[in-house]
Write a protein that holds these residues in place. Structure first.
Motif, PDB file in Angstrom:
ATOM      1  N   ILE A 181       0.836  -1.196   0.000  1.00 57.22           N
ATOM      2  CA  ILE A 181       0.000   0.000   0.000  1.00 57.22           C
ATOM      3  C   ILE A 181       0.875   1.251   0.000  1.00 57.22           C
ATOM      4  N   ARG A 182       1.948   1.266   0.798  1.00 54.67           N
ATOM      5  CA  ARG A 182       2.863   2.414   0.835  1.00 54.67           C
ATOM      6  C   ARG A 182       3.509   2.650  -0.525  1.00 54.67           C
ATOM      7  N   ARG A 183       3.954   1.566  -1.169  1.00 52.79           N
ATOM      8  CA  ARG A 183       4.577   1.702  -2.493  1.00 52.79           C
ATOM      9  C   ARG A 183       3.568   2.241  -3.498  1.00 52.79           C
ATOM     10  N   LYS A 184       2.348   1.756  -3.421  1.00 49.87           N
ATOM     11  CA  LYS A 184       1.302   2.196  -4.328  1.00 49.87           C
ATOM     12  C   LYS A 184       0.994   3.670  -4.115  1.00 49.87           C
ATOM     13  N   LEU A 185       0.888   4.083  -2.823  1.00 50.18           N
ATOM     14  CA  LEU A 185       0.644   5.497  -2.527  1.00 50.18           C
ATOM     15  C   LEU A 185       1.799   6.372  -2.974  1.00 50.18           C
ATOM     16  N   HIS A 186       3.003   5.892  -2.720  1.00 47.28           N
ATOM     17  CA  HIS A 186       4.202   6.650  -3.113  1.00 47.28           C
ATOM     18  C   HIS A 186       4.243   6.790  -4.637  1.00 47.28           C
ATOM     19  N   LYS A 187       3.875   5.750  -5.357  1.00 45.05           N
ATOM     20  CA  LYS A 187       3.885   5.761  -6.805  1.00 45.05           C
ATOM     21  C   LYS A 187       2.843   6.747  -7.325  1.00 45.05           C
ATOM     22  N   THR A 188       1.655   6.764  -6.732  1.00 47.93           N
ATOM     23  CA  THR A 188       0.603   7.691  -7.185  1.00 47.93           C
ATOM     24  C   THR A 188       0.958   9.137  -6.839  1.00 47.93           C
ATOM     25  N   GLU A 189       1.681   9.359  -5.751  1.00 46.36           N
ATOM     26  CA  GLU A 189       2.086  10.715  -5.391  1.00 46.36           C
ATOM     27  C   GLU A 189       3.072  11.280  -6.405  1.00 46.36           C
ATOM     28  N   LYS A 190       3.939  10.440  -6.958  1.00 44.14           N
ATOM     29  CA  LYS A 190       4.933  10.888  -7.933  1.00 44.14           C
ATOM     30  C   LYS A 190       4.268  11.229  -9.256  1.00 44.14           C
ATOM     31  N   GLU A 191       3.174  10.574  -9.545  1.00 45.75           N
ATOM     32  CA  GLU A 191       2.510  10.818 -10.826  1.00 45.75           C
ATOM     33  C   GLU A 191       1.741  12.041 -10.767  1.00 45.75           C
TER      34      GLU A 191
END
Length: 185
Positions: free
Chosen positions: A175-185
Protein backbone atom coordinates in the motif's frame (compact mmCIF):
# COMPACT_ATOMS: atom_id res chain seq x y z
CA UNK A 1 -9.44 -12.65 54.88
CA UNK A 2 -9.17 -15.83 56.95
CA UNK A 3 -6.17 -17.40 55.25
CA UNK A 4 -2.88 -17.20 57.19
CA UNK A 5 0.56 -17.81 55.71
CA UNK A 6 2.14 -20.83 57.34
CA UNK A 7 -1.06 -22.02 58.94
CA UNK A 8 -3.39 -22.73 56.05
CA UNK A 9 -2.55 -24.88 53.06
CA UNK A 10 -2.22 -22.98 49.80
CA UNK A 11 -5.00 -25.12 48.36
CA UNK A 12 -7.37 -23.59 50.93
CA UNK A 13 -7.35 -20.56 48.62
CA UNK A 14 -8.91 -22.70 45.89
CA UNK A 15 -11.80 -23.80 48.11
CA UNK A 16 -12.50 -20.77 50.29
CA UNK A 17 -15.63 -18.62 50.39
CA UNK A 18 -13.95 -15.77 48.50
CA UNK A 19 -14.81 -16.25 44.83
CA UNK A 20 -11.85 -14.18 43.58
CA UNK A 21 -9.41 -16.34 45.58
CA UNK A 22 -10.94 -19.54 44.21
CA UNK A 23 -10.79 -18.32 40.63
CA UNK A 24 -7.26 -16.90 40.86
CA UNK A 25 -5.82 -19.91 42.67
CA UNK A 26 -7.47 -22.64 40.62
CA UNK A 27 -7.03 -21.03 37.21
CA UNK A 28 -3.54 -19.92 38.22
CA UNK A 29 -2.57 -23.53 38.94
CA UNK A 30 -3.96 -24.69 35.60
CA UNK A 31 -2.29 -21.92 33.57
CA UNK A 32 1.00 -22.28 35.44
CA UNK A 33 0.81 -26.01 34.80
CA UNK A 34 0.36 -25.46 31.06
CA UNK A 35 3.34 -23.08 30.97
CA UNK A 36 5.44 -25.44 33.08
CA UNK A 37 4.58 -28.35 30.83
CA UNK A 38 5.74 -26.42 27.75
CA UNK A 39 8.95 -25.41 29.53
CA UNK A 40 9.59 -29.00 30.65
CA UNK A 41 8.96 -30.32 27.14
CA UNK A 42 11.42 -27.81 25.70
CA UNK A 43 14.10 -28.83 28.20
CA UNK A 44 13.39 -32.51 27.54
CA UNK A 45 13.58 -32.00 23.76
CA UNK A 46 16.83 -30.02 23.70
CA UNK A 47 18.86 -31.26 26.66
CA UNK A 48 20.48 -34.64 27.18
CA UNK A 49 20.93 -37.08 30.03
CA UNK A 50 20.05 -35.74 33.51
CA UNK A 51 18.71 -32.44 32.23
CA UNK A 52 16.48 -34.20 29.71
CA UNK A 53 15.14 -36.18 32.67
CA UNK A 54 14.58 -32.87 34.47
CA UNK A 55 12.50 -31.65 31.54
CA UNK A 56 10.44 -34.85 31.41
CA UNK A 57 9.78 -34.86 35.16
CA UNK A 58 8.91 -31.14 35.05
CA UNK A 59 6.43 -31.67 32.21
CA UNK A 60 4.75 -34.59 33.99
CA UNK A 61 4.81 -32.84 37.38
CA UNK A 62 3.09 -29.75 36.05
CA UNK A 63 0.25 -31.92 34.73
CA UNK A 64 -0.42 -32.66 38.40
CA UNK A 65 -0.22 -28.93 39.14
CA UNK A 66 -3.03 -28.49 36.63
CA UNK A 67 -4.89 -31.14 38.63
CA UNK A 68 -4.43 -29.13 41.83
CA UNK A 69 -6.41 -26.30 40.23
CA UNK A 70 -8.88 -28.43 38.30
CA UNK A 71 -9.71 -30.61 41.31
CA UNK A 72 -10.09 -28.29 44.33
CA UNK A 73 -9.33 -29.58 47.82
CA UNK A 74 -13.06 -30.00 48.47
CA UNK A 75 -12.73 -33.23 46.42
CA UNK A 76 -10.40 -34.69 49.06
CA UNK A 77 -8.18 -37.59 48.01
CA UNK A 78 -7.91 -36.82 44.27
CA UNK A 79 -6.76 -33.29 45.11
CA UNK A 80 -4.28 -34.55 47.71
CA UNK A 81 -2.90 -37.03 45.18
CA UNK A 82 -2.37 -34.29 42.59
CA UNK A 83 -0.75 -31.96 45.13
CA UNK A 84 1.50 -34.70 46.50
CA UNK A 85 2.52 -35.90 43.04
CA UNK A 86 3.34 -32.36 41.95
CA UNK A 87 5.43 -31.74 45.07
CA UNK A 88 7.28 -35.05 44.75
CA UNK A 89 8.02 -34.57 41.05
CA UNK A 90 9.18 -30.99 41.69
CA UNK A 91 11.72 -32.35 44.18
CA UNK A 92 12.86 -34.99 41.67
CA UNK A 93 13.20 -32.30 38.98
CA UNK A 94 15.32 -30.12 41.28
CA UNK A 95 17.54 -33.08 42.17
CA UNK A 96 18.05 -34.19 38.57
CA UNK A 97 18.80 -30.61 37.52
CA UNK A 98 21.44 -30.37 40.25
CA UNK A 99 23.19 -33.45 38.85
CA UNK A 100 22.77 -32.37 35.22
CA UNK A 101 23.99 -28.83 35.78
CA UNK A 102 26.97 -30.11 37.79
CA UNK A 103 27.96 -32.43 34.93
CA UNK A 104 27.67 -29.58 32.41
CA UNK A 105 29.86 -27.39 34.65
CA UNK A 106 27.00 -25.05 35.53
CA UNK A 107 27.77 -25.44 39.19
CA UNK A 108 26.04 -22.28 40.41
CA UNK A 109 22.68 -23.74 39.28
CA UNK A 110 23.52 -27.01 41.01
CA UNK A 111 24.22 -25.12 44.22
CA UNK A 112 20.93 -23.24 43.91
CA UNK A 113 18.98 -26.50 43.49
CA UNK A 114 20.81 -28.18 46.38
CA UNK A 115 20.28 -25.22 48.72
CA UNK A 116 16.58 -25.14 47.86
CA UNK A 117 16.26 -28.89 48.43
CA UNK A 118 18.01 -28.50 51.79
CA UNK A 119 15.62 -25.72 52.78
CA UNK A 120 12.65 -27.96 51.92
CA UNK A 121 14.13 -30.78 54.01
CA UNK A 122 14.86 -28.53 56.99
CA UNK A 123 11.34 -27.07 57.01
CA UNK A 124 9.81 -30.55 57.41
CA UNK A 125 11.27 -30.85 60.92
CA UNK A 126 8.64 -28.73 62.74
CA UNK A 127 5.93 -30.87 61.11
CA UNK A 128 3.75 -27.81 60.47
CA UNK A 129 2.26 -28.50 57.04
CA UNK A 130 1.31 -24.88 56.28
CA UNK A 131 4.89 -23.67 56.69
CA UNK A 132 6.36 -26.69 54.89
CA UNK A 133 4.05 -26.31 51.89
CA UNK A 134 4.46 -22.54 51.59
CA UNK A 135 8.25 -22.64 51.87
CA UNK A 136 8.45 -25.59 49.49
CA UNK A 137 6.39 -23.77 46.86
CA UNK A 138 8.58 -20.69 47.27
CA UNK A 139 11.64 -22.91 46.76
CA UNK A 140 10.08 -24.46 43.65
CA UNK A 141 9.39 -20.98 42.27
CA UNK A 142 12.96 -19.84 42.97
CA UNK A 143 14.26 -22.99 41.25
CA UNK A 144 12.04 -22.38 38.20
CA UNK A 145 13.26 -18.79 38.08
CA UNK A 146 16.91 -19.88 38.25
CA UNK A 147 16.36 -22.43 35.48
CA UNK A 148 14.58 -19.88 33.30
CA UNK A 149 17.43 -17.42 33.90
CA UNK A 150 19.99 -20.10 33.03
CA UNK A 151 18.35 -20.80 29.68
CA UNK A 152 17.85 -17.11 29.01
CA UNK A 153 21.59 -16.53 29.55
CA UNK A 154 22.40 -19.48 27.27
CA UNK A 155 19.91 -18.79 24.48
CA UNK A 156 18.67 -15.22 24.82
CA UNK A 157 15.26 -14.09 23.68
CA UNK A 158 13.56 -16.31 21.16
CA UNK A 159 11.53 -14.61 18.48
CA UNK A 160 8.57 -16.58 17.26
CA UNK A 161 7.70 -16.20 13.60
CA UNK A 162 4.26 -14.66 13.23
CA UNK A 163 2.91 -15.41 9.75
CA UNK A 164 -0.06 -13.05 10.18
CA UNK A 165 2.25 -10.17 11.04
CA UNK A 166 4.30 -10.89 7.93
CA UNK A 167 1.17 -10.87 5.74
CA UNK A 168 -0.02 -7.57 7.19
CA UNK A 169 3.44 -6.00 6.90
CA UNK A 170 3.62 -7.07 3.25
CA UNK A 171 0.18 -5.53 2.66
CA UNK A 172 1.27 -2.28 4.35
CA UNK A 173 4.46 -2.17 2.24
CA UNK A 174 2.46 -2.76 -0.94
CA UNK A 175 0.00 0.00 0.00
CA UNK A 176 2.86 2.41 0.83
CA UNK A 177 4.58 1.70 -2.49
CA UNK A 178 1.30 2.20 -4.33
CA UNK A 179 0.64 5.50 -2.53
CA UNK A 180 4.20 6.65 -3.11
CA UNK A 181 3.88 5.76 -6.81
CA UNK A 182 0.60 7.69 -7.18
CA UNK A 183 2.09 10.72 -5.39
CA UNK A 184 4.93 10.89 -7.93
CA UNK A 185 2.51 10.82 -10.83
Amino acid sequence: GQWFFGWNALSDLGACKNEASRILFNYGCVLTGVSGMMFGYGVFKHEKSWLAMTGLVTAIGTIFLMGVGAIPETYGEPHLFCAGAFGFLAVVAMATSAVGDWRKDRKVYSYIALILLAICAIVTIPNQFGIFEAVSIICILVWVGSQAYKYYKMIGLIEIRDPLKEIFEEDEDRIRRKLHKTEKE
